[in-house]
Design an enzyme around this catalytic site. Structure first.
Site, PDB file in Angstrom:
ATOM      1  N   LYS A  22      65.691  87.779   7.975  1.00  0.00           N
ATOM      2  CA  LYS A  22      64.054  88.082   7.070  1.00  0.00           C
ATOM      3  C   LYS A  22      63.179  87.839   8.403  1.00  0.00           C
ATOM      4  CE  LYS A  22      62.045  84.505   4.674  1.00  0.00           C
ATOM      5  NZ  LYS A  22      61.120  84.615   5.648  1.00  0.00           N
ATOM      6  N   ASN A  23      63.617  86.111   9.379  1.00  0.00           N
ATOM      7  CA  ASN A  23      62.570  86.271  10.351  1.00  0.00           C
ATOM      8  C   ASN A  23      62.603  86.956  11.213  1.00  0.00           C
ATOM      9  OD1 ASN A  23      62.111  84.055   8.870  1.00  0.00           O
ATOM     10  ND2 ASN A  23      62.810  82.394   9.261  1.00  0.00           N
ATOM     11  N   ARG A  92      53.240  84.730   4.096  1.00  0.00           N
ATOM     12  CA  ARG A  92      52.907  83.333   5.606  1.00  0.00           C
ATOM     13  C   ARG A  92      52.585  84.668   6.725  1.00  0.00           C
ATOM     14  NH1 ARG A  92      50.089  79.354   8.458  1.00  0.00           N
ATOM     15  NH2 ARG A  92      50.779  79.449  10.429  1.00  0.00           N
ATOM     16  N   CYS A 116      50.142  77.271   1.752  1.00  0.00           N
ATOM     17  CA  CYS A 116      52.044  77.616   1.241  1.00  0.00           C
ATOM     18  C   CYS A 116      52.956  76.714   0.811  1.00  0.00           C
ATOM     19  CB  CYS A 116      52.352  78.523   1.735  1.00  0.00           C
ATOM     20  SG  CYS A 116      53.464  77.743   3.027  1.00  0.00           S
ATOM     21  N   ARG A 121      50.130  74.846   7.124  1.00  0.00           N
ATOM     22  CA  ARG A 121      50.144  76.235   8.389  1.00  0.00           C
ATOM     23  C   ARG A 121      49.250  76.532   8.607  1.00  0.00           C
ATOM     24  NH1 ARG A 121      55.818  78.806   5.303  1.00  0.00           N
ATOM     25  NH2 ARG A 121      56.309  79.417   7.134  1.00  0.00           N
ATOM     26  N   ASP A 124      46.122  78.267  14.060  1.00  0.00           N
ATOM     27  CA  ASP A 124      44.845  77.686  15.278  1.00  0.00           C
ATOM     28  C   ASP A 124      45.831  77.804  16.258  1.00  0.00           C
ATOM     29  OD1 ASP A 124      46.701  75.877  14.564  1.00  0.00           O
ATOM     30  OD2 ASP A 124      46.119  73.904  15.983  1.00  0.00           O
ATOM     31  N   LEU A 125      47.053  78.242  16.934  1.00  0.00           N
ATOM     32  CA  LEU A 125      47.694  78.236  18.105  1.00  0.00           C
ATOM     33  C   LEU A 125      47.391  79.924  18.075  1.00  0.00           C
ATOM     34  CD1 LEU A 125      50.624  75.723  17.795  1.00  0.00           C
ATOM     35  CD2 LEU A 125      49.125  75.420  19.633  1.00  0.00           C
ATOM     36  N   ASP A 305      64.195  75.346   7.959  1.00  0.00           N
ATOM     37  CA  ASP A 305      65.104  76.262   6.970  1.00  0.00           C
ATOM     38  C   ASP A 305      66.267  75.239   6.393  1.00  0.00           C
ATOM     39  OD1 ASP A 305      62.318  76.902   7.026  1.00  0.00           O
ATOM     40  OD2 ASP A 305      63.383  79.193   7.692  1.00  0.00           O
ATOM     41  N   ILE A 327      58.961  69.304  11.242  1.00  0.00           N
ATOM     42  CA  ILE A 327      58.386  70.440  11.222  1.00  0.00           C
ATOM     43  C   ILE A 327      57.599  70.620   9.912  1.00  0.00           C
ATOM     44  CG2 ILE A 327      58.380  73.249  11.469  1.00  0.00           C
ATOM     45  CD1 ILE A 327      59.753  71.805  13.634  1.00  0.00           C
ATOM     46  N   ARG A 397      62.346  86.281  -2.291  1.00  0.00           N
ATOM     47  CA  ARG A 397      61.734  86.732  -0.619  1.00  0.00           C
ATOM     48  C   ARG A 397      62.541  86.491   0.263  1.00  0.00           C
ATOM     49  NH1 ARG A 397      58.597  81.629   0.931  1.00  0.00           N
ATOM     50  NH2 ARG A 397      58.935  83.058   2.606  1.00  0.00           N
TER      51      ARG A 397
HETATM   52  C1  UD1 Z   1      58.451  79.890  11.347  1.00  0.00           C
HETATM   53  C2  UD1 Z   1      59.707  80.451   9.856  1.00  0.00           C
HETATM   54  C3  UD1 Z   1      59.777  79.615   9.069  1.00  0.00           C
HETATM   55  C4  UD1 Z   1      60.388  78.523  10.068  1.00  0.00           C
HETATM   56  C5  UD1 Z   1      59.428  78.091  10.921  1.00  0.00           C
HETATM   57  C6  UD1 Z   1      59.653  76.780  11.739  1.00  0.00           C
HETATM   58  C7  UD1 Z   1      59.890  82.987   9.966  1.00  0.00           C
HETATM   59  C8  UD1 Z   1      59.056  84.086   8.788  1.00  0.00           C
HETATM   60  N1  UD1 Z   1      59.470  81.932   9.411  1.00  0.00           N
HETATM   61  O1  UD1 Z   1      57.753  79.747  10.557  1.00  0.00           O
HETATM   62  O2  UD1 Z   1      60.802  80.166   8.379  1.00  0.00           O
HETATM   63  O3  UD1 Z   1      60.665  77.445   8.324  1.00  0.00           O
HETATM   64  O4  UD1 Z   1      59.347  79.146  11.839  1.00  0.00           O
HETATM   65  O5  UD1 Z   1      61.556  77.232  11.993  1.00  0.00           O
HETATM   66  O6  UD1 Z   1      59.515  83.161  11.225  1.00  0.00           O
HETATM   67  N2  UD1 Z   1      51.380  75.190  13.630  1.00  0.00           N
HETATM   68  C9  UD1 Z   1      50.324  75.023  13.797  1.00  0.00           C
HETATM   69  N3  UD1 Z   1      49.465  75.887  14.519  1.00  0.00           N
HETATM   70  C10 UD1 Z   1      49.700  77.102  14.821  1.00  0.00           C
HETATM   71  C11 UD1 Z   1      51.353  77.569  14.189  1.00  0.00           C
HETATM   72  C12 UD1 Z   1      51.967  76.622  13.387  1.00  0.00           C
HETATM   73  O7  UD1 Z   1      50.058  73.597  14.075  1.00  0.00           O
HETATM   74  O8  UD1 Z   1      49.282  77.591  15.420  1.00  0.00           O
HETATM   75  C13 UD1 Z   1      52.739  74.300  13.325  1.00  0.00           C
HETATM   76  C14 UD1 Z   1      52.967  74.267  11.379  1.00  0.00           C
HETATM   77  O9  UD1 Z   1      51.678  74.218  10.698  1.00  0.00           O
HETATM   78  C15 UD1 Z   1      54.231  73.593  11.653  1.00  0.00           C
HETATM   79  C16 UD1 Z   1      54.866  74.261  13.085  1.00  0.00           C
HETATM   80  O10 UD1 Z   1      54.334  74.424  14.380  1.00  0.00           O
HETATM   81  O11 UD1 Z   1      53.605  72.553  11.885  1.00  0.00           O
HETATM   82  C17 UD1 Z   1      55.854  74.874  12.779  1.00  0.00           C
HETATM   83  O12 UD1 Z   1      56.143  76.653  12.592  1.00  0.00           O
HETATM   84  P1  UD1 Z   1      55.845  77.437  13.287  1.00  0.00           P
HETATM   85  O13 UD1 Z   1      57.031  77.472  14.202  1.00  0.00           O
HETATM   86  O14 UD1 Z   1      54.833  78.387  13.747  1.00  0.00           O
HETATM   87  O15 UD1 Z   1      56.416  78.358  11.977  1.00  0.00           O
HETATM   88  P2  UD1 Z   1      56.460  79.584  11.757  1.00  0.00           P
HETATM   89  O16 UD1 Z   1      56.254  81.129  12.335  1.00  0.00           O
HETATM   90  O17 UD1 Z   1      55.073  79.865  10.801  1.00  0.00           O
END
Ligand code: UD1
Length: 419
Positions: A22-23, A92, A116, A121, A124-125, A305, A327, A397
């Site tokens: 999926k990811n 998301r 979510c 989540r 900002d990055l 996950d 995480i 999902r």
């Molecule tokens: C992806 C995966 C999800 C997995 C996660 C962590 C997909 C579709 N989803 O989610 O299944 O659980 O990686 O391995 O691939 N964060 C910030 N700012 C940002 C972006 C992230 O603070 O702009 C924080 C998030 O709140 C979280 C952490 O960084 O605490 C990790 O998030 P991220 O690696 O971005 O996860 P996703 O890409 O959302």
């Protein structure tokens, strides 16, 4: 809403195959917009999130057909650059369309996917990386307007190796002049899969799987045919299910390296694990000992996950297992359901102490989120008596017909369709 009825207590036996990731497929589907041509994607799982991504592609103007796990996207006529709030909220990872549509149409207007079930989540990055590449971004009350401006490659240093932010930056960087270097990039296998897809399309991307990814932008892109990697979290769920219910299962279509942190945990607590080239044999007969400590980390650390299914398993391991969730702050919502089934778990902030019990008992429980829902299903499969798992739309999902694959290996589990 559909529910799952599970009669627990059966040992598992047989062979189960893991569907496509999926990811991986979600960012790859977003990336199909880039080539202004045809993308044929094999091993595409039939999931609610994949349907949501296809709806967005169609809305943007792509022609999409799906047949037997093969999705074909013709993105020549993609022209719509405003993605409605309703579609953004559906999942998301719709946020990945930001980098993709910006790169192709040089403008995109969409909505923040919002918080979510796992917590806040933020994105900002994602935003700061695209801005650093030259995108002109304005945010107003949840809506985000992104214009390409003068997209130029440069060094992007992520303060955290966010999976989504790495993907969005890779996609936007394909449209930048010159070289983009993503430092402290996420190293997940799904990032490597996205790189491989982009390279198959003609893009110049290297380094994925390490902390530095380099993209030389504005390469001519062409039609592509690509096969998505197997879903490592789905594989991890089958592994935990077998360890929890007992029995012997072959899990086919796995890349063992992707689940190696789990393999070594299961091996260490008393399961028999045999790792083949693209399969894992797992069996469990006696009782299992507690897991000393599990800390969720970015890859190659233990995946967040897989934490809920592993906790379902730990609830019946002898002794005290310690989990530290690093995480997501909202990733213990399955704990209530496990306790309802008889588990003994204490939460303190990021830490969960799981005191193993002899038996879990079937009862009505709710899938609070995707992986928490999978934890409910496997706990119900191991519990004495009948459970009803509600809100399984979360499970759909990310798992293709979970009841079918679990039945195939001996679980007594049925979907009740509510009309
Ligand atoms: C992806 C995966 C999800 C997995 C996660 C962590 C997909 C579709 N989803 O989610 O299944 O659980 O990686 O391995 O691939 N964060 C910030 N700012 C940002 C972006 C992230 O603070 O702009 C924080 C998030 O709140 C979280 C952490 O960084 O605490 C990790 O998030 P991220 O690696 O971005 O996860 P996703 O890409 O959302």
């Amino acid at each position: 809403m559909d529910t799952l009825i599970v009669n627990g207590g059966r040992a598992l036996d047989g062979i189960v195959s893991v569907h496509g990731s999926k990811n991986s497929v979600l960012p790859i589907l977003a990336a199909t917009i880039l080539n202004s041509g045809t993308s044929v994607i094999h091993n595409c799982p039939k999931l609610r999130d994949v349907d949501a991504a296809i709806e967005i592609l169609k809305y943007i103007g792509c022609r999409v057909t799906c047949e037997d796990g093969c999705v074909t996207v013709d993105s020549r006529s993609a022209t719509n650059l405003d993605i409605p709030d309703k579609m953004m909220r559906e999942m998301r990872s719709s946020v990945i369309f930001m980098g993709a549509v910006l790169a192709r149409l040089r403008r995109v207007s969409l909505f923040a996917p919002g918080g979510c079930e796992l917590g806040a989540r933020p994105i900002d990055l994602h935003i700061s990386s695209l801005k650093a590449l030259g995108a002109l971004i304005t945010e107003e009350g949840g809506s985000i307007d992104c214009r390409a401006g003068n997209l130029r490659g440069r060094d992007i240093v992520l303060s955290f190796p966010s999976v989504g932010a790495t993907e969005n930056t890779m996609l936007a960087a394909t449209a930048c002049t010159g070289r983009t270097r993503i430092v402290n990039a996420a190293r997940e296998p799904e990032i490597v899969d996205l790189q491989n897809f982009l390279v198959s399309m003609g893009a110049d991307v290297s380094g994925a799987g390490s902390s530095t990814i380099i993209i030389n932008g504005r390469k001519p892109l062409h039609d592509v045919e690509y096969t998505v990697i197997p879903d490592r979290i789905c594989a991890a769920t089958f592994m935990c299910a077998t360890a929890l219910c007992g029995g012997r299962v072959r899990i086919d279509n796995v890349i063992p390296e992707h689940v190696s942190t789990l393999t070594s945990i299961l091996d260490g607590i008393g399961c028999r694990v045999k790792v083949g080239k693209d399969y894992i044999d797992i069996s469990r007969e006696g009782s299992l000992s507690a897991i000393r400590s599990v800390r969720t980390m970015p890859y190659p650390g233990f995946p967040t996950d897989a934490q809920p299914p592993l906790m379902a398993l730990a609830s019946k391991c002898k002794g005290t297992s310690v989990f530290v969730e690093n995480i997501f702050d909202g990733r213990y919502r399955h704990v209530g359901g496990l306790i309802r089934m008889g588990a003994d778990i204490k939460l303190e902030g990021k830490v969960a102490l799981v005191y193993g019990v002899k038996q879990l008992f079937g009862c009505p429980v709710e899938a609070t989120d995707l992986r928490g829902g999978a934890a409910m299903v496997i706990a119900a499969m191991a519990a004495e008596g009948k459970s009803e798992v509600s809100h399984i739309e979360h499970i759909d999902r990310g798992y293709e017909n979970i009841e079918k694959s679990m039945s195939r290996i001996g679980a007594d589990i049925k979907r009740v369709i509510q009309v």
